[in-house]
Design a protein around this motif. Structure first.
Motif, PDB file in Angstrom:
ATOM      1  N   UNK A  20       7.286  10.936 -33.233  1.00  0.00           N
ATOM      2  CA  UNK A  20       6.075  11.210 -32.465  1.00  0.00           C
ATOM      3  C   UNK A  20       5.515  12.556 -32.878  1.00  0.00           C
ATOM      4  N   UNK A  21       4.213  12.602 -33.123  1.00  0.00           N
ATOM      5  CA  UNK A  21       3.549  13.872 -33.374  1.00  0.00           C
ATOM      6  C   UNK A  21       3.140  14.459 -32.026  1.00  0.00           C
ATOM      7  N   UNK A  22       3.737  15.576 -31.671  1.00  0.00           N
ATOM      8  CA  UNK A  22       3.466  16.163 -30.367  1.00  0.00           C
ATOM      9  C   UNK A  22       4.414  15.603 -29.316  1.00  0.00           C
ATOM     10  N   UNK A  23       4.202  15.993 -28.088  1.00  0.00           N
ATOM     11  CA  UNK A  23       5.096  15.575 -27.014  1.00  0.00           C
ATOM     12  C   UNK A  23       4.374  14.663 -26.036  1.00  0.00           C
ATOM     13  N   UNK A  24       5.146  13.834 -25.359  1.00  0.00           N
ATOM     14  CA  UNK A  24       4.582  12.963 -24.323  1.00  0.00           C
ATOM     15  C   UNK A  24       4.487  13.744 -23.022  1.00  0.00           C
ATOM     16  N   UNK A  25       3.334  13.712 -22.402  1.00  0.00           N
ATOM     17  CA  UNK A  25       3.133  14.440 -21.160  1.00  0.00           C
ATOM     18  C   UNK A  25       2.566  13.506 -20.092  1.00  0.00           C
ATOM     19  N   UNK A  26       2.926  13.770 -18.866  1.00  0.00           N
ATOM     20  CA  UNK A  26       2.473  12.953 -17.755  1.00  0.00           C
ATOM     21  C   UNK A  26       1.070  13.354 -17.320  1.00  0.00           C
ATOM     22  N   UNK A  27       0.200  12.364 -17.158  1.00  0.00           N
ATOM     23  CA  UNK A  27      -1.145  12.564 -16.618  1.00  0.00           C
ATOM     24  C   UNK A  27      -1.151  11.974 -15.215  1.00  0.00           C
ATOM     25  N   UNK A  28      -0.902  12.800 -14.222  1.00  0.00           N
ATOM     26  CA  UNK A  28      -0.763  12.313 -12.850  1.00  0.00           C
ATOM     27  C   UNK A  28      -2.052  11.688 -12.332  1.00  0.00           C
ATOM     28  N   UNK A  29      -3.181  12.261 -12.727  1.00  0.00           N
ATOM     29  CA  UNK A  29      -4.456  11.707 -12.269  1.00  0.00           C
ATOM     30  C   UNK A  29      -4.651  10.282 -12.773  1.00  0.00           C
ATOM     31  N   UNK A  30      -4.323  10.050 -14.047  1.00  0.00           N
ATOM     32  CA  UNK A  30      -4.451   8.708 -14.603  1.00  0.00           C
ATOM     33  C   UNK A  30      -3.447   7.747 -13.970  1.00  0.00           C
ATOM     34  N   UNK A  31      -2.242   8.256 -13.677  1.00  0.00           N
ATOM     35  CA  UNK A  31      -1.239   7.430 -13.004  1.00  0.00           C
ATOM     36  C   UNK A  31      -1.763   6.972 -11.645  1.00  0.00           C
ATOM     37  N   UNK A  32      -2.347   7.889 -10.877  1.00  0.00           N
ATOM     38  CA  UNK A  32      -2.862   7.535  -9.563  1.00  0.00           C
ATOM     39  C   UNK A  32      -4.070   6.593  -9.670  1.00  0.00           C
ATOM     40  N   UNK A  33      -4.850   6.751 -10.717  1.00  0.00           N
ATOM     41  CA  UNK A  33      -5.975   5.832 -10.944  1.00  0.00           C
ATOM     42  C   UNK A  33      -5.456   4.422 -11.223  1.00  0.00           C
ATOM     43  N   UNK A  54       0.780  -1.228   0.000  1.00  0.00           N
ATOM     44  CA  UNK A  54       0.000   0.000   0.000  1.00  0.00           C
ATOM     45  C   UNK A  54       0.817   1.285   0.000  1.00  0.00           C
ATOM     46  N   UNK A  55       2.034   1.239   0.586  1.00  0.00           N
ATOM     47  CA  UNK A  55       2.796   2.475   0.755  1.00  0.00           C
ATOM     48  C   UNK A  55       4.276   2.322   0.384  1.00  0.00           C
ATOM     49  N   UNK A  56       4.636   1.278  -0.296  1.00  0.00           N
ATOM     50  CA  UNK A  56       6.063   1.070  -0.542  1.00  0.00           C
ATOM     51  C   UNK A  56       6.376   0.412  -1.864  1.00  0.00           C
ATOM     52  N   UNK A  57       6.760  -0.851  -1.783  1.00  0.00           N
ATOM     53  CA  UNK A  57       7.291  -1.572  -2.945  1.00  0.00           C
ATOM     54  C   UNK A  57       6.436  -1.424  -4.206  1.00  0.00           C
ATOM     55  N   UNK A  58       5.174  -1.749  -4.108  1.00  0.00           N
ATOM     56  CA  UNK A  58       4.333  -1.806  -5.300  1.00  0.00           C
ATOM     57  C   UNK A  58       3.968  -0.419  -5.833  1.00  0.00           C
ATOM     58  N   UNK A  59       3.412   0.486  -5.030  1.00  0.00           N
ATOM     59  CA  UNK A  59       3.042   1.796  -5.594  1.00  0.00           C
ATOM     60  C   UNK A  59       4.234   2.590  -6.126  1.00  0.00           C
ATOM     61  N   UNK A  60       5.388   2.496  -5.466  1.00  0.00           N
ATOM     62  CA  UNK A  60       6.549   3.231  -5.966  1.00  0.00           C
ATOM     63  C   UNK A  60       7.025   2.662  -7.298  1.00  0.00           C
ATOM     64  N   UNK A  61       6.883   1.346  -7.483  1.00  0.00           N
ATOM     65  CA  UNK A  61       7.295   0.741  -8.757  1.00  0.00           C
ATOM     66  C   UNK A  61       6.293   1.055  -9.866  1.00  0.00           C
ATOM     67  N   UNK A  62       5.047   1.265  -9.495  1.00  0.00           N
ATOM     68  CA  UNK A  62       4.052   1.716 -10.479  1.00  0.00           C
ATOM     69  C   UNK A  62       4.455   3.099 -10.992  1.00  0.00           C
ATOM     70  N   UNK A  63       4.859   3.975 -10.070  1.00  0.00           N
ATOM     71  CA  UNK A  63       5.306   5.312 -10.458  1.00  0.00           C
ATOM     72  C   UNK A  63       6.593   5.234 -11.285  1.00  0.00           C
ATOM     73  N   UNK A  64       7.496   4.347 -10.904  1.00  0.00           N
ATOM     74  CA  UNK A  64       8.755   4.202 -11.641  1.00  0.00           C
ATOM     75  C   UNK A  64       8.500   3.710 -13.060  1.00  0.00           C
ATOM     76  N   UNK A  65       7.562   2.789 -13.216  1.00  0.00           N
ATOM     77  CA  UNK A  65       7.241   2.267 -14.551  1.00  0.00           C
ATOM     78  C   UNK A  65       6.772   3.391 -15.462  1.00  0.00           C
ATOM     79  N   UNK A  66       5.916   4.254 -14.932  1.00  0.00           N
ATOM     80  CA  UNK A  66       5.446   5.391 -15.728  1.00  0.00           C
ATOM     81  C   UNK A  66       6.589   6.344 -16.046  1.00  0.00           C
ATOM     82  N   UNK A  67       7.455   6.605 -15.063  1.00  0.00           N
ATOM     83  CA  UNK A  67       8.600   7.500 -15.281  1.00  0.00           C
ATOM     84  C   UNK A  67       9.520   6.954 -16.370  1.00  0.00           C
ATOM     85  N   UNK A  68       9.773   5.644 -16.344  1.00  0.00           N
ATOM     86  CA  UNK A  68      10.624   5.030 -17.363  1.00  0.00           C
ATOM     87  C   UNK A  68       9.972   5.092 -18.741  1.00  0.00           C
TER      88      UNK A  68
END
Length: 477
Positions: free
Chosen positions: A71-84, A42-56
């Motif tokens: 790529x047409x356009x730029x890649x941008x982070x959608x934090x809300x979708x990441x948290x979902x 809930x607060x460590x291994x798994x959620x942080x690796x989910x964030x790392x996967x998106x960052x990579x």
């Protein structure tokens, strides 16, 4: 009558202990006040690796041109979708654990656990209702929480814990990370890849200053972090954090652990950032759970002492996981291993815990993985050892995927070639460590690895290359 076994805490130690005890015929009660899975899920291994996967993945999009992709356009982070997505993954894992417990007929009690005396326990639910029951054996697996520094306590807005950072709603413009250990360095890489200007402050003389991490891995990581424009101070401490406009003014001074500092490094500096992330250790969840009702004493910091069977000073009462403190190894997979052993001992078996070959997995960019002795530890023990290193850039698969940074090192006993330790920094290092762990735990030699056919082209060939080098048969450098 079946043994009545109670487990306090349903993290990677607690729920595994509950399942193993049930397999051995115990009637098991498992108590958890939050979600099953504990800090790891809930607060460590798994959620942080989910964030790392998106960052990579974000970094890969930025590098797409190098791989022949327009790529047409730029890649941008959608934090809300990441948290979902994070919550979806966690929910799936939580349901899986709950199903596992139900399958083994483990009674899951929701609430804050309390030991009410020898053989007695209770749990208070969110509604204030109290459940009480009796036990014959007890396993304490209540875990730990982020350590808060009194001088700059967590507020969840400007000064964050490793829990808070997993629920951010937007990428911070800038951040100082207090502590250059595992969590600090992992989040430094994640946040930097997402666009945050990161500063890391570490009191010791290198990043990842763990005894189990070879200094060579730290050196490579520091070099790669510089390439990512992550700024870091070693031999320094954060002296104060004060409000400054909408952000923070962080004063950084010399570390009390440092020696032979240059004069310029003794002068405090101030960095202005939007937020601070404090990652300098954890505190045990042992307060107010009723240990005194058993006559069970903790050490001065609240950690629970146990013997090599994981039994406390009270017969029939065991403790596992983070509550054992840093004198053991505070990792999820270690807690699970301790859980199996404690459950079996509680049910009449006699097994001793062995920490000789504990793999360490650090999800920085690049990853770091280690098992067994470092070269410094081997020499300190008076072992005639050698260290051999091979670079990832010599591996075809590393060239293919465009991840050249890093190396693998094998520490082996001179003469016999016995593998004493393996230390890897590079692409998928944490996935490659299994071979090294197997070698250390089974007293294999570098010749055993060198004589094993490794598939080509794979990153696993790095282990072949370094083993060949250790046996005097180096092929690619």
């Amino acid at each position: 009558m079946a043994t009545r076994l109670t487990v306090l805490g349903a993290g990677p130690g607690g729920y595994v202990a509950a399942v193993r005890a049930a397999q051995l015929g115990a009637t098991v009660t498992l108590v958890e006040k939050e979600q099953v899975g504990g800090t790891c899920l809930n607060w460590g291994c798994i959620p942080s690796k989910i964030m790392k996967t998106t960052a990579e993945m974000l970094e890969r999009f930025h590098q797409a041109g190098q791989f022949g992709i327009r790529l047409d356009g730029s890649a941008e982070l959608d934090m809300q979708q990441l948290m979902t997505r994070k919550q979806q993954v966690l929910s799936t894992q939580i349901k899986g654990i709950e199903g596992l417990l139900a399958h083994h007929k483990v009674k899951l009690v929701r609430g804050s656990a309390h030991i009410d005396g020898p053989g007695k326990a209770s749990a208070t639910g969110e509604d204030g209702q109290v459940q009480r029951w009796e036990w014959d054996r007890l396993i304490i697996a209540t875990g730990s929480q982020p350590f808060s520094v009194p001088a700059f306590p967590f507020d969840g807005r400007l000064i964050l814990s490793s829990n808070h950072i997993l629920e951010i709603e937007q990428v911070p413009e800038s951040m100082v990370i207090v502590g250059g250990g595992v969590i600090g360095c992992e989040f430094a890489c994640i946040l930097s890849a997402m666009g945050t200007a990161v500063i890391v402050v570490e009191a010791l003389d290198r990043l990842l200053p763990l005894p189990s991490v070879d200094a060579g891995c730290s050196k490579v990581l520091e070099r790669e972090m510089k390439k990512r424009k992550i700024k870091f101070y070693v031999n320094r401490v954060v002296e104060s954090i004060e409000g400054h406009g909408d952000g923070l003014a962080v004063t950084i001074g010399p570390s009390p652990f440092a020696s032979d500092l240059k004069e310029k490094d003794r002068v405090p500096v101030t960095e202005t950032v939007a937020q601070a992330l404090v990652c300098i250790g954890r505190s045990p969840n042992t307060k107010d759970i009723g240990l005194s009702t058993l006559g069970l004493a903790t050490d001065a910091k609240g950690w629970i002492p146990v013997d090599d069977r994981l039994q406390t000073g009270v017969p029939g009462v065991y403790a596992i996981g983070d509550v054992l403190g840093p004198e053991r190894v505070m990792l999820a997979h270690v807690a699970s291993t301790e859980a199996m052993l404690a459950a079996e001992n509680a049910m009449g078996r006699d097994r001793a815990m062995d920490y000789t070959a504990v793999p360490g997995a650090i999800f920085t960019m690049p990853e770091v993985a280690c098992v067994g002795l470092t070269e410094a530890q081997a020499k300190a023990q008076g072992i005639d050892a050698r260290a051999d290193t091979a670079l990832f850039r010599t591996i075809g698969k590393a060239q293919v995927i465009g991840e050249l940074a890093g190396q693998a090192t094998i520490i082996s006993e001179s003469g016999s070639g016995k593998v004493l330790g393996v230390h890897i920094i590079g692409p998928h290092a944490t996935d490659l460590l299994g071979e090294g762990t197997l070698a250390v735990s089974n007293n294999l030699s570098v010749a055993d690895i060198a004589d094993t056919i490794h598939a080509h082209p794979t990153l696993a060939e790095i282990m072949l290359e370094v083993a060949l080098k250790a046996t005097g048969k180096a092929l690619h450098g």
